[in-house]
Scaffold this motif. Sequence first.
Motif, PDB file in Angstrom:
ATOM      1  N   THR A 168      16.617  -0.075  15.608  1.00  0.00           N
ATOM      2  CA  THR A 168      16.113   0.703  14.473  1.00  0.00           C
ATOM      3  C   THR A 168      16.930   0.461  13.216  1.00  0.00           C
ATOM      4  O   THR A 168      16.375   0.326  12.123  1.00  0.00           O
ATOM      5  CB  THR A 168      16.128   2.203  14.818  1.00  0.00           C
ATOM      6  N   GLU A 169      18.246   0.386  13.361  1.00  0.00           N
ATOM      7  CA  GLU A 169      19.091   0.155  12.189  1.00  0.00           C
ATOM      8  C   GLU A 169      18.805  -1.204  11.576  1.00  0.00           C
ATOM      9  O   GLU A 169      18.671  -1.336  10.356  1.00  0.00           O
ATOM     10  CB  GLU A 169      20.562   0.260  12.587  1.00  0.00           C
ATOM     11  N   SER A 170      18.709  -2.243  12.415  1.00  0.00           N
ATOM     12  CA  SER A 170      18.429  -3.594  11.921  1.00  0.00           C
ATOM     13  C   SER A 170      17.040  -3.674  11.303  1.00  0.00           C
ATOM     14  O   SER A 170      16.848  -4.308  10.261  1.00  0.00           O
ATOM     15  CB  SER A 170      18.549  -4.613  13.064  1.00  0.00           C
ATOM     16  N   MET A 171      16.056  -3.008  11.928  1.00  0.00           N
ATOM     17  CA  MET A 171      14.684  -3.053  11.420  1.00  0.00           C
ATOM     18  C   MET A 171      14.595  -2.418  10.038  1.00  0.00           C
ATOM     19  O   MET A 171      14.007  -2.991   9.106  1.00  0.00           O
ATOM     20  CB  MET A 171      13.751  -2.330  12.389  1.00  0.00           C
ATOM     21  N   PHE A 172      15.184  -1.222   9.869  1.00  0.00           N
ATOM     22  CA  PHE A 172      15.096  -0.536   8.583  1.00  0.00           C
ATOM     23  C   PHE A 172      15.900  -1.270   7.500  1.00  0.00           C
ATOM     24  O   PHE A 172      15.459  -1.324   6.341  1.00  0.00           O
ATOM     25  CB  PHE A 172      15.580   0.901   8.722  1.00  0.00           C
ATOM     26  N   LEU A 173      17.048  -1.816   7.862  1.00  0.00           N
ATOM     27  CA  LEU A 173      17.811  -2.591   6.876  1.00  0.00           C
ATOM     28  C   LEU A 173      17.064  -3.850   6.478  1.00  0.00           C
ATOM     29  O   LEU A 173      17.096  -4.255   5.315  1.00  0.00           O
ATOM     30  CB  LEU A 173      19.189  -2.952   7.443  1.00  0.00           C
ATOM     31  N   CYS A 174      16.393  -4.469   7.440  1.00  0.00           N
ATOM     32  CA  CYS A 174      15.588  -5.653   7.141  1.00  0.00           C
ATOM     33  C   CYS A 174      14.503  -5.317   6.120  1.00  0.00           C
ATOM     34  O   CYS A 174      14.313  -6.036   5.135  1.00  0.00           O
ATOM     35  CB  CYS A 174      14.973  -6.195   8.425  1.00  0.00           C
ATOM     36  N   ILE A 175      13.800  -4.198   6.330  1.00  0.00           N
ATOM     37  CA  ILE A 175      12.766  -3.768   5.388  1.00  0.00           C
ATOM     38  C   ILE A 175      13.376  -3.429   4.030  1.00  0.00           C
ATOM     39  O   ILE A 175      12.799  -3.745   2.977  1.00  0.00           O
ATOM     40  CB  ILE A 175      11.999  -2.548   5.953  1.00  0.00           C
ATOM     41  N   ALA A 176      14.557  -2.786   4.052  1.00  0.00           N
ATOM     42  CA  ALA A 176      15.227  -2.425   2.797  1.00  0.00           C
ATOM     43  C   ALA A 176      15.580  -3.672   1.989  1.00  0.00           C
ATOM     44  O   ALA A 176      15.338  -3.730   0.775  1.00  0.00           O
ATOM     45  CB  ALA A 176      16.491  -1.620   3.097  1.00  0.00           C
ATOM     46  N   PHE A 177      16.120  -4.691   2.655  1.00  0.00           N
ATOM     47  CA  PHE A 177      16.494  -5.919   1.949  1.00  0.00           C
ATOM     48  C   PHE A 177      15.268  -6.680   1.457  1.00  0.00           C
ATOM     49  O   PHE A 177      15.323  -7.369   0.428  1.00  0.00           O
ATOM     50  CB  PHE A 177      17.348  -6.812   2.854  1.00  0.00           C
ATOM     51  N   ILE A 178      14.158  -6.575   2.181  1.00  0.00           N
ATOM     52  CA  ILE A 178      12.916  -7.200   1.721  1.00  0.00           C
ATOM     53  C   ILE A 178      12.475  -6.577   0.395  1.00  0.00           C
ATOM     54  O   ILE A 178      11.945  -7.272  -0.491  1.00  0.00           O
ATOM     55  CB  ILE A 178      11.812  -7.068   2.792  1.00  0.00           C
ATOM     56  N   GLN A 179      12.715  -5.279   0.231  1.00  0.00           N
ATOM     57  CA  GLN A 179      12.375  -4.613  -1.034  1.00  0.00           C
ATOM     58  C   GLN A 179      13.185  -5.206  -2.190  1.00  0.00           C
ATOM     59  O   GLN A 179      12.681  -5.356  -3.309  1.00  0.00           O
ATOM     60  CB  GLN A 179      12.641  -3.108  -0.933  1.00  0.00           C
ATOM     61  N   LEU A 180      14.445  -5.542  -1.937  1.00  0.00           N
ATOM     62  CA  LEU A 180      15.270  -6.179  -2.972  1.00  0.00           C
ATOM     63  C   LEU A 180      14.748  -7.582  -3.296  1.00  0.00           C
ATOM     64  O   LEU A 180      14.781  -8.012  -4.453  1.00  0.00           O
ATOM     65  CB  LEU A 180      16.726  -6.247  -2.522  1.00  0.00           C
ATOM     66  N   ILE A 181      14.283  -8.283  -2.270  1.00  0.00           N
ATOM     67  CA  ILE A 181      13.695  -9.609  -2.503  1.00  0.00           C
ATOM     68  C   ILE A 181      12.448  -9.492  -3.367  1.00  0.00           C
ATOM     69  O   ILE A 181      12.233 -10.278  -4.300  1.00  0.00           O
ATOM     70  CB  ILE A 181      13.373 -10.294  -1.157  1.00  0.00           C
ATOM     71  N   VAL A 182      11.607  -8.502  -3.061  1.00  0.00           N
ATOM     72  CA  VAL A 182      10.389  -8.258  -3.852  1.00  0.00           C
ATOM     73  C   VAL A 182      10.750  -7.969  -5.303  1.00  0.00           C
ATOM     74  O   VAL A 182      10.070  -8.417  -6.238  1.00  0.00           O
ATOM     75  CB  VAL A 182       9.585  -7.084  -3.248  1.00  0.00           C
ATOM     76  N   LEU A 183      11.831  -7.230  -5.507  1.00  0.00           N
ATOM     77  CA  LEU A 183      12.264  -6.890  -6.867  1.00  0.00           C
ATOM     78  C   LEU A 183      12.716  -8.111  -7.651  1.00  0.00           C
ATOM     79  O   LEU A 183      12.378  -8.272  -8.826  1.00  0.00           O
ATOM     80  CB  LEU A 183      13.399  -5.861  -6.797  1.00  0.00           C
ATOM     81  N   MET A 184      13.486  -8.999  -7.005  1.00  0.00           N
ATOM     82  CA  MET A 184      14.112 -10.103  -7.718  1.00  0.00           C
ATOM     83  C   MET A 184      13.302 -11.396  -7.691  1.00  0.00           C
ATOM     84  O   MET A 184      13.569 -12.300  -8.488  1.00  0.00           O
ATOM     85  CB  MET A 184      15.502 -10.381  -7.121  1.00  0.00           C
TER      86      MET A 184
END
Length: 250
Positions: free
Chosen positions: A87-103
């Motif tokens: 769960t921790e890895s999955m949510f962090l993965c989604i969180a970092f994808i949001q940063l990729i979408v931003l940049m």
Amino acid sequence: MKNWNLFTFNKVFFAAYFLLAVINSLAVFIEDDVFIQSLRPLSIPVLLIFFYLRKNEINTSMVFFLFFAFLSESAVSIFSDFNSVCTESMFLCIAFIQLIVLMLPRFKFTQFDGLIKVYLLMMFGVALFFFKVLYDLVGMPFLEQAEAMFFSAKSMVVVILVFISYGVYLHVQSKQSILFLIATVCFGFSNALDYLNLSFVNNLGFLVINRVIYLLGLYFVFKFIIEENNCKVSQEPEMQESFSGDNILV
């Protein structure tokens, strides 16, 4: 006066990060699981409270990043029935994808010179090569298949995030791009220490450094958002002045 207020806020905001880092470090050394589980989810809310003291704004991608990062911090306490590593890895993965979408819209790869393109692709290839070599040599002997899959996905997203942030920095060497690059590098180091701790080295010192570096990444993410807001505020008077100047010319 505004500069003084900003200087004071920067000191207070850094003090909030420093206090979180110290308390988290003490929690790791005490080795009290209940204390650690209850303390981790507080990091983002505490930084948000100080962040909103200056009435800062956050765009949608950053809101989702903070939300999923918070869920990853709360994985053990909220999702106790599931595997915490997954769960921790999955949510962090989604969180970092949001940063990729931003940049990603700022990643102007086609506008780079040929030599810069080759350099970026070589850096990305070398990062992937070392990631594969390290995985082949060490593997993840203490992780189940699902844990290894989610952790590998998160690690790959982190590599892509660092690559994109570095490309944005090369294209626009601004204060925002530097802050964002530092944040992503912190997340990259934190992920590497996570890998070491989960694979074969369960050391308290590594756990403390990992926690401090991760919180430092969050700190620089907030600094990036603040700088983005400052740039928007500084551009508004210029736009108003240009608009009024056009009216005069008409």
